[in-house]
Design a protein around this motif. Structure first.
Motif, short mmCIF file in Angstrom:
data_model
loop_
_atom_site.label_atom_id
_atom_site.label_comp_id
_atom_site.label_asym_id
_atom_site.label_seq_id
_atom_site.Cartn_x
_atom_site.Cartn_y
_atom_site.Cartn_z
N ILE A 197 0.85 -1.39 -0.07
CA ILE A 197 0.04 -0.12 0.05
C ILE A 197 0.90 1.11 -0.09
CG2 ILE A 197 -1.89 -1.02 1.23
CD1 ILE A 197 -1.11 0.68 3.77
N LYS A 198 0.21 2.64 -0.41
CA LYS A 198 0.82 3.61 -0.05
C LYS A 198 -0.40 4.66 0.57
CE LYS A 198 0.79 5.46 -4.90
NZ LYS A 198 1.44 5.74 -5.90
N ILE A 199 0.09 5.57 0.79
CA ILE A 199 -0.79 6.68 1.37
C ILE A 199 -0.91 7.95 0.51
CG2 ILE A 199 -1.72 8.14 3.01
CD1 ILE A 199 -2.09 5.25 3.91
N GLN A 200 -2.11 8.34 -0.27
CA GLN A 200 -2.03 9.49 -1.10
C GLN A 200 -3.30 10.27 -0.80
OE1 GLN A 200 -1.67 8.52 -5.50
NE2 GLN A 200 -3.58 9.61 -5.73
N ASP A 201 -3.04 11.39 -0.48
CA ASP A 201 -3.91 12.56 0.04
C ASP A 201 -4.80 11.89 1.37
OD1 ASP A 201 -3.15 14.50 -1.99
OD2 ASP A 201 -4.53 13.51 -3.50
N ARG A 202 -4.22 11.01 2.02
CA ARG A 202 -4.74 10.72 3.22
C ARG A 202 -5.61 9.41 3.02
NH1 ARG A 202 -8.28 14.53 5.73
NH2 ARG A 202 -8.38 13.07 7.48
N LYS A 203 -5.54 8.95 1.67
CA LYS A 203 -6.27 7.79 1.47
C LYS A 203 -5.50 6.65 0.93
CE LYS A 203 -10.24 10.39 -0.35
NZ LYS A 203 -10.99 10.92 -1.68
N ILE A 204 -5.84 5.66 1.20
CA ILE A 204 -5.26 4.07 1.08
C ILE A 204 -5.25 3.97 -0.37
CG2 ILE A 204 -4.55 1.65 1.47
CD1 ILE A 204 -6.09 2.37 4.41
N VAL A 205 -3.93 3.56 -1.16
CA VAL A 205 -3.91 3.09 -2.21
C VAL A 205 -3.09 1.54 -2.31
CG1 VAL A 205 -2.96 3.21 -4.77
CG2 VAL A 205 -3.69 5.24 -3.42
N ILE A 206 -4.03 0.64 -2.75
CA ILE A 206 -3.30 -0.60 -2.65
C ILE A 206 -2.41 -0.87 -4.06
CG2 ILE A 206 -3.89 -3.24 -2.72
CD1 ILE A 206 -6.89 -2.33 -1.37
N THR A 207 -1.27 -1.10 -3.93
CA THR A 207 -0.31 -1.24 -4.95
C THR A 207 -0.03 -2.65 -5.30
OG1 THR A 207 1.40 -0.63 -3.34
CG2 THR A 207 0.79 0.93 -4.48
N ASP A 208 -0.30 -3.50 -4.36
CA ASP A 208 0.06 -4.89 -4.60
C ASP A 208 -1.08 -5.68 -3.86
OD1 ASP A 208 0.84 -7.58 -4.73
OD2 ASP A 208 2.89 -6.95 -4.89
#
Length: 218
Positions: A197-208
């Motif tokens: 995961i990573k955090i983008q604009d306080r939202k979770i992005v699942i990258t894998d």
């Protein structure tokens, strides 16, 4: 669940609509209420309070759905089974006299099928949630909750799968039965280090997604 039956029922009546602002509560666990509520728009969260006073989150709801259990058919007032809190800027909910709602259900085969399906889906969800909580451990529980958040709010973007709703680590802790948000902080950092995961604009992005699934008993 096929919500068009519920929508057709609502369209045929002029039920009052309750409008609530963010962070306010529609009902509290144990508070007597004479109404059933159906979410029209917005996002709400259901939760219960444990005997030691801790809040345990159940689920987010963001689509047309009955959000208060119907219980028996005859009691005018019942105790609310859980807390319902508004999580979007505002939410609109249909307010229906619960005894009248049951009368309408009993007079409509389509509504009866919808309600049966509603309870079946809710039961299956509760059983699956309990299994995941008991068998996955804390790290797996966090992975499970992120997956569930994607299932509710997920949007495909260029960088991965965006959970298009701001959910704090404290809220994730409440979903997973973890007493300390700092524990979730460490597990979220671990997932970042793994590239899940990573955090983008306080939202979770699942990258894998595969890394998440490897830690979940589905």
């Amino acid at each position: 669940m096929d919500s068009h039956v519920l929508q057709e029922y609502l369209d045929k009546h002029s039920f009052p609509i309750v409008v609530k602002k963010k962070r306010t509560y529609l009902t509290y666990e144990g508070l007597q209420d004479r109404y059933a509520y159906i979410l029209k728009s917005g996002i709400i969260k259901t939760s219960v309070i444990s005997p030691d006073g801790r809040e345990f989150n159940l689920r987010y709801i963001n689509s047309l759905e009955i959000v208060s259990l119907l219980r028996d058919e005859y009691s005018q007032f019942i105790d609310a089974p859980f807390n319902i809190r508004i999580e979007s800027d505002q939410a609109e909910l249909y307010q229906i006299d619960r005894v009248q709602f049951w009368k309408d259900i009993n007079q409509s085969k389509e509504l009866q099928m919808y309600v049966k399906d509603y309870y079946r889906v809710r039961l299956m969800y509760s059983m699956k949630k309990m299994q995941q909580m008991l068998m996955n451990g804390k790290f797996g529980a966090v992975c499970t909750q992120i997956y569930e958040l994607y299932d509710t709010f997920g949007v495909q973007i260029e960088d991965g799968l965006l959970v298009d709703f701001v959910v704090t680590n404290e809220e994730i802790a409440h979903f997973c039965g973890i007493t300390s948000a700092s524990s979730v902080n460490r597990m979220m950092q671990q997932l970042k280090d793994l590239g899940a995961i990573k955090i983008q604009d306080r939202k979770i992005v699942i990258t894998d997604m595969d890394i998440l699934k490897d830690n979940i008993i589905l």
